[in-house]
Design an enzyme around this catalytic site. Structure first.
Site, PDB file in Angstrom:
ATOM      1  CB  SER A 266       3.547  36.500  35.526  1.00 48.26           C
ATOM      2  OG  SER A 266       3.830  35.586  34.567  1.00 48.26           O
ATOM      3  CE  LYS A 267       8.624  35.656  41.483  1.00 48.85           C
ATOM      4  NZ  LYS A 267       7.822  34.953  42.277  1.00 48.85           N
TER       5      LYS A 267
END
Ligand code: GLU
Length: 466
Positions: free
Chosen positions: A241-242
């Site tokens: 994820s980010k």
């Protein structure tokens, strides 16, 4: 055996996700390995997200990676008519039905199901009802009649044999009340119409597959081969994820990675061929087999990608490297590069590329040959140029002014000679010389720098300081 046709079916999200790129690559490799076709289908039914920029970002990412698709890219949205035709066929066959439940009724049903611990959230209320009893003020949805008993099983090329009890599946919606087809229906109809032989996608779709299989069965269509790839995880084991860093392929390009390194890295994530780390595209096509993809999530490791990138940069054609860094350097220095600077890059690149692992570092390291005089000399490099340091530089200058021809060999000979004559170590000469010619910029060895800068620029930088 019928023709191998694979597909990549991204929903536009604004960029090509690095995990999506891996899915695309694996599908592409299956097709190439088997002499089949690889198709691209943009799942653009969410009209708000499916802007032309978002779709272009997918094309750009795939093109950069060299993952080329056969035929024109398909648009799922444009195929809606076909989806509706199949829903109507299912209705006609008695395999689907209109459901007139109101939103309130559905909420109520869901709550009851949850209270009973059932994952079948719709209770089949309209499944066998007489349509004549339908309320006139509710636009119906179309639902599939999913078998009430038994199991659904299939053999996944990666996960092996997988099964769910049909009791966990409810009569899913095929057509919404506004007449638009759902994703479940669209994917199956498209994959069938496009003769997809292998559906290879992330394992987050595994539960969808059990439901989609019900549509294949209701239509008496053959199932494709399914393969659900474990998703990418970050170095800490959590789903990528980010917070782990960049997700879009474009960001990796920006960070200075070469597409062949990204491809090689994505290929090795979860797939192996013995202990081979570096795998050419040719070998990847020859060796790739989806059944060798591991079942456990693959961890994305930027250091490994960086190492591979270093390998590919060293192998990369110098002209291509220069074409990659030149516009960036121009941007940084806010000026076109002169012919002379271009020549220096040509002469210096071979040595520079062995010092770095990515294009950004290459740019940083190439600046030494590109900046305009007088170069910035600050901090530590300035301190070295005390009286003693400047004296040494004067002596160096005297030697260099008369040096002909300006070759590596002559430069090395003269500077070594000077070290002997002045009874200092080579380091005592190289240090101030490095300060004068390079400032604080990263740079190769001092002889290489002088050779690439040429006589005029080398003396120029010396004179700027003296
Ligand atoms: N559009 C789906 C996604 O982007 C993929 C659908 C599929 O591969 O079947 O996750």
């Amino acid at each position: 055996m019928s023709k191998i046709i694979t597909r990549f079916a991204p929903s536009p999200s604004g960029f090509l996700h690095i995990g999506g790129a891996r899915t695309a690559l694996f599908n592409w490799l299956i097709a190439k390995n088997q002499g089949g076709k690889f198709l691209l289908r943009i799942e653009d039914t969410d009209r708000k997200r499916s802007t032309s920029e978002a779709v272009d970002a997918i094309f750009t990412g795939l093109n950069w990676l060299g993952i080329n698709w056969d035929d024109e890219a398909y648009s799922q949205f444009e195929r809606q008519k076909n989806h509706t035709i199949i829903a109507n066929e299912l209705l006609a066959k008695g395999k689907a039905y209109h459901c007139y439940c109101s939103p309130e009724e559905l909420v109520d049903m869901r709550e009851k199901a949850r209270a009973q611990g059932s994952s079948r959230l719709y209770n089949g209320f309209w499944r066998d009802k007489d349509p004549l009893s339908a309320p006139s003020n509710i636009a119906p949805v179309v639902r599939l009649k999913v078998p009430l008993k038994g199991d659904t099983s299939f053999r996944d090329a990666i996960q092996g044999s997988v099964t769910v009890s049909n009791r966990t599946l409810d009569d899913m919606i095929l057509i919404r009340a506004d007449g638009t087809p759902t994703y479940m229906l669209a994917v199956v109809v498209d994959d069938h119409d496009m003769n997809i032989s292998h559906v290879v996608r992330g394992d987050d779709h595994l539960t969808n597959t059990f439901r989609q299989i019900q549509i294949y069965k209701a239509m008496d269509w053959d199932l494709p081969i399914f393969a659900h790839m474990p998703l990418l995880h970050g170095a800490d084991g959590g789903k990528l994820s980010k917070r782990h860093g960049a997700l879009g392929v474009d960001a990796y390009r920006e960070m200075g990675f070469l597409p062949e390194a990204v491809n090689n890295y994505l290929l090795r994530l979860g797939w192996s061929h013995g202990n081979d780390e570096i795998i050419s595209q040719e070998d990847a096509i020859k060796w790739f087999d989806i059944t060798n993809v591991g079942k456990s999530p693959a961890r994305f490791d930027l250091d490994k990608l960086n190492n591979l990138n270093g390998h590919y940069i060293k192998k990369c054609d110098n002209k291509r490297l220069i074409s990659l860094i030149q516009p960036e350097i121009s941007k940084l220095l806010k000026t076109e590069l002169s012919r002379e600077v271009e020549n220096r890059l040509k002469n210096g690149i071979e040595n520079l590329k062995f010092r770095i692992n990515n294009i950004r570092e290459l740019i940083d390291n190439a600046l030494i040959y590109c900046v305009n005089r007088p170069i910035k000399i600050e901090g530590k490099s300035n301190k070295i140029l005390d009286r003693n340091g400047l004296n040494i530089i004067k002596k160096v200058r005297d030697k260099l002014v008369v040096l002909e021809p300006w070759t590596d060999e002559n430069l090395t000979k003269e500077i070594h000679l000077l070290a002997e004559q002045s009874e200092t170590g080579l380091g005592k000469i190289a240090q101030p010389l490095r300060s004068v010619l390079c400032g604080t910029m990263p740079a190769p060895g001092i002889f290489e720098v002088m050779k690439v800068l040429g006589k005029e620029e080398t003396l120029g930088r010396i004179d700027d300081v003296l």
